[in-house]
Design a protein around this motif. Sequence first.
Motif, PDB file in Angstrom:
ATOM      1  N   GLN A 207       0.811  -1.221   0.000  1.00 18.64           N
ATOM      2  CA  GLN A 207       0.000   0.000   0.000  1.00 18.64           C
ATOM      3  C   GLN A 207       0.841   1.265   0.000  1.00 18.64           C
ATOM      4  O   GLN A 207       0.468   2.263  -0.589  1.00 18.64           O
TER       5      GLN A 207
ATOM      6  N   ARG B 119      -1.646   2.823  -2.199  1.00 13.39           N
ATOM      7  CA  ARG B 119      -2.388   3.997  -1.741  1.00 13.39           C
ATOM      8  C   ARG B 119      -1.521   5.243  -1.679  1.00 13.39           C
ATOM      9  O   ARG B 119      -2.009   6.359  -1.741  1.00 13.39           O
ATOM     10  N   GLU B 120      -0.237   5.006  -1.476  1.00 12.52           N
ATOM     11  CA  GLU B 120       0.646   6.171  -1.341  1.00 12.52           C
ATOM     12  C   GLU B 120       1.990   5.872  -2.000  1.00 12.52           C
ATOM     13  O   GLU B 120       2.598   4.833  -1.726  1.00 12.52           O
TER      14      GLU B 120
ATOM     15  N   LEU C 286      -6.452   2.793  -6.291  1.00 16.07           N
ATOM     16  CA  LEU C 286      -6.586   3.231  -4.899  1.00 16.07           C
ATOM     17  C   LEU C 286      -5.637   4.371  -4.532  1.00 16.07           C
ATOM     18  O   LEU C 286      -5.699   4.899  -3.429  1.00 16.07           O
TER      19      LEU C 286
ATOM     20  N   ALA D  93      -3.951   7.423  -3.391  1.00 16.59           N
ATOM     21  CA  ALA D  93      -4.517   8.639  -2.808  1.00 16.59           C
ATOM     22  C   ALA D  93      -3.484   9.761  -2.697  1.00 16.59           C
ATOM     23  O   ALA D  93      -3.826  10.929  -2.853  1.00 16.59           O
ATOM     24  N   ASN D  94      -2.232   9.413  -2.390  1.00  9.62           N
ATOM     25  CA  ASN D  94      -1.204  10.444  -2.165  1.00  9.62           C
ATOM     26  C   ASN D  94       0.033  10.188  -3.023  1.00  9.62           C
ATOM     27  O   ASN D  94       0.525   9.069  -3.044  1.00  9.62           O
TER      28      ASN D  94
ATOM     29  N   ASN E   1      -8.731   8.027  -7.430  1.00  9.98           N
ATOM     30  CA  ASN E   1      -8.772   8.298  -5.996  1.00  9.98           C
ATOM     31  C   ASN E   1      -7.700   9.292  -5.542  1.00  9.98           C
ATOM     32  O   ASN E   1      -7.558   9.548  -4.352  1.00  9.98           O
ATOM     33  N   LEU E   2      -6.957   9.864  -6.483  1.00 11.52           N
ATOM     34  CA  LEU E   2      -5.837  10.725  -6.073  1.00 11.52           C
ATOM     35  C   LEU E   2      -6.349  12.004  -5.422  1.00 11.52           C
ATOM     36  O   LEU E   2      -7.126  12.748  -6.007  1.00 11.52           O
ATOM     37  N   GLN E   3      -5.889  12.245  -4.185  1.00  8.76           N
ATOM     38  CA  GLN E   3      -6.360  13.402  -3.432  1.00  8.76           C
ATOM     39  C   GLN E   3      -5.278  14.428  -3.143  1.00  8.76           C
ATOM     40  O   GLN E   3      -5.559  15.601  -3.017  1.00  8.76           O
ATOM     41  N   ARG E   4      -4.033  13.965  -3.015  1.00  2.00           N
ATOM     42  CA  ARG E   4      -2.964  14.901  -2.671  1.00  2.00           C
ATOM     43  C   ARG E   4      -1.763  14.685  -3.580  1.00  2.00           C
ATOM     44  O   ARG E   4      -1.298  13.554  -3.715  1.00  2.00           O
TER      45      ARG E   4
ATOM     46  N   ASN F 288     -10.536  14.405  -8.460  1.00  2.00           N
ATOM     47  CA  ASN F 288     -10.745  14.293  -7.022  1.00  2.00           C
ATOM     48  C   ASN F 288      -9.611  14.859  -6.186  1.00  2.00           C
ATOM     49  O   ASN F 288      -9.606  14.724  -4.962  1.00  2.00           O
TER      50      ASN F 288
END
Length: 491
Positions: free
Chosen positions: A121, A145-146, A167, A169-170, A191-194, A215
């Motif tokens: 992850q 995720r990161e 997935l 995100a960062n 799902n990328l947020q940052r 997103n």
Amino acid sequence: MDLKYLILMIAFATIEINVTESRQNDKRRWKSDKSVYSQYVNICDIQDRGSKVHCYCESTKLKTATKADCWVFNGGIAEDDPFWSNFYSQPKIERLTFNVRADGGLTYIPAKVIIRLEKLQYFNIHYANISSVPPFAFTNSSTLREISLPKNKITKLERMSFAHLILLANVSLMENQISELERDVFYMLPNLQRLYLSKNTISVLHEGCFKHLNNLVKLELDSNLLTVVIRENFQGLSNLITLDMRNNKLTMIGDLAFSELWALQELYLDGNEIEFISERGFGGLAQLRKLYLADNKLGTLDAGVLDDFQKLTVLDLRNNNLETLKQETMQSVLENMKSNYALISLDGNKLTCDCRLLWLHKLKNETRSKRVKASLERLSCIMDLKLKTDLGKKKNDIPKNPTSTHDYDNDEFDDDKYDETMQDDTVGNKVEYRKRLLEISTDMLPCHNKLSYEASYSPPTQDEVKYYYSASSNVVAAMTVHISIFVSIAL
Ligand SMILES: *[C@@H]1O[C@H](CO)[C@@H](O)[C@H](O)[C@H]1NC(C)=O
Ligand SMILES: *[C@@H]1O[C@H](CO)[C@@H](O)[C@H](O)[C@H]1NC(C)=O
Ligand SMILES: *[C@@H]1O[C@H](CO)[C@@H](O)[C@H](O)[C@H]1NC(C)=O
């Protein structure tokens, strides 16, 4: 025999058979596992001192570690080295970090590792020498995720380098040497947020380079070399909340530069070289709450610049060249500045003490924000000679260490460094007389349009005369001429 008994016996027999069968299954599975995994070196327990990779895991037993910190050294390891398959020995790793020693020379993203770790992850690489990130570098992982890749000398992100990672995100790419962002580098990242791109050398954002990041909530582009921003840079970022563009080389903000960012709440533009903001420069930013423009070169802020803001409560304009800030300019946000958590900061400008700043007196009385009150209490402005003498005060009005009521909720504003500007600045040969704005009573704040007119028609006050007499004889001569002109006009 009773039928009941018969049924029971059959039942027991079935259970027994099932149990034996499953034991055998277990044995078989265990055996096959062993044969698969035993051919690999346990990467959490590497005995070979000559190994180019060493990992420290929270558990060294085969197939148990979830976290591994790996060091790469001894001259580095080739992308196709069979060693990489040893990561099969720890298939449960969720967090994996590569720290590359100076002699390590990891020059690529080890995709073979990523593809083998089905639970991975969090993936980090530090201090490698990866000049370019190729397409699909992260092998379409459905678990990542990161991804954090700071300080890896990355200069180029190819198209699709971050793609098909459902997935994710960062992403951090801080402190690399990326100079431009092409289109489609970031692709299919639902799902990328940052996204952190701070401390690179980015000078070009190609049109639509963030187009697929619907997103994204936070984009950090601070400490780069951007000279312009245009609307097309930010296409697609319709959910962005925070944009950080501090410490770039922006010189102006043109019409509608941020208008694609409908949801933006915080905009950081401190530490640029902004001299001019066009009247529609912040057009479309109806949700903006915080605007940071400190340490720029703004000489004026046109009426209209702030008109689109409906929710702005924090406005930081410290250390610019503002000579005034008119109430008309502030009209749309003035009510907001009275709310509890508001903040307006104008320290370190060249504000002239005159009636254009009267509204700040009023704001100080009406605001519920302690931070606004404290900031206004500290604010100083430059008096012209006339005002200074009218006030009949000595040159160092402002105490060296003002007992400022520092009452900020957090440390985002460091007022200590502004104490210097509280003292008299010597600009060329001209001495600037500064005084706290709020210590000048409102009826003493002269109005600019009337200032010169009134000055030549009102008789000099006692203090004024005294001041001129105590000054050099040249000034006294000039003063005499001034008085005689006044007298002749009066006659
Ligand atoms: C980094 O890699 C490049 C080639 O990709 C090479 O020219 C350079 O010398 C390497 N730098 C270091 C410090 O290893
Ligand atoms: C990732 O998925 C895309 C689209 O399905 C495909 O074109 C590409 O070859 C895949 N790349 C890898 C490394 O699996
Ligand atoms: C992403 O970063 C934020 C802020 O650092 C953190 O709170 C969040 O847990 C991270 N998310 C993931 C999935 O790593």
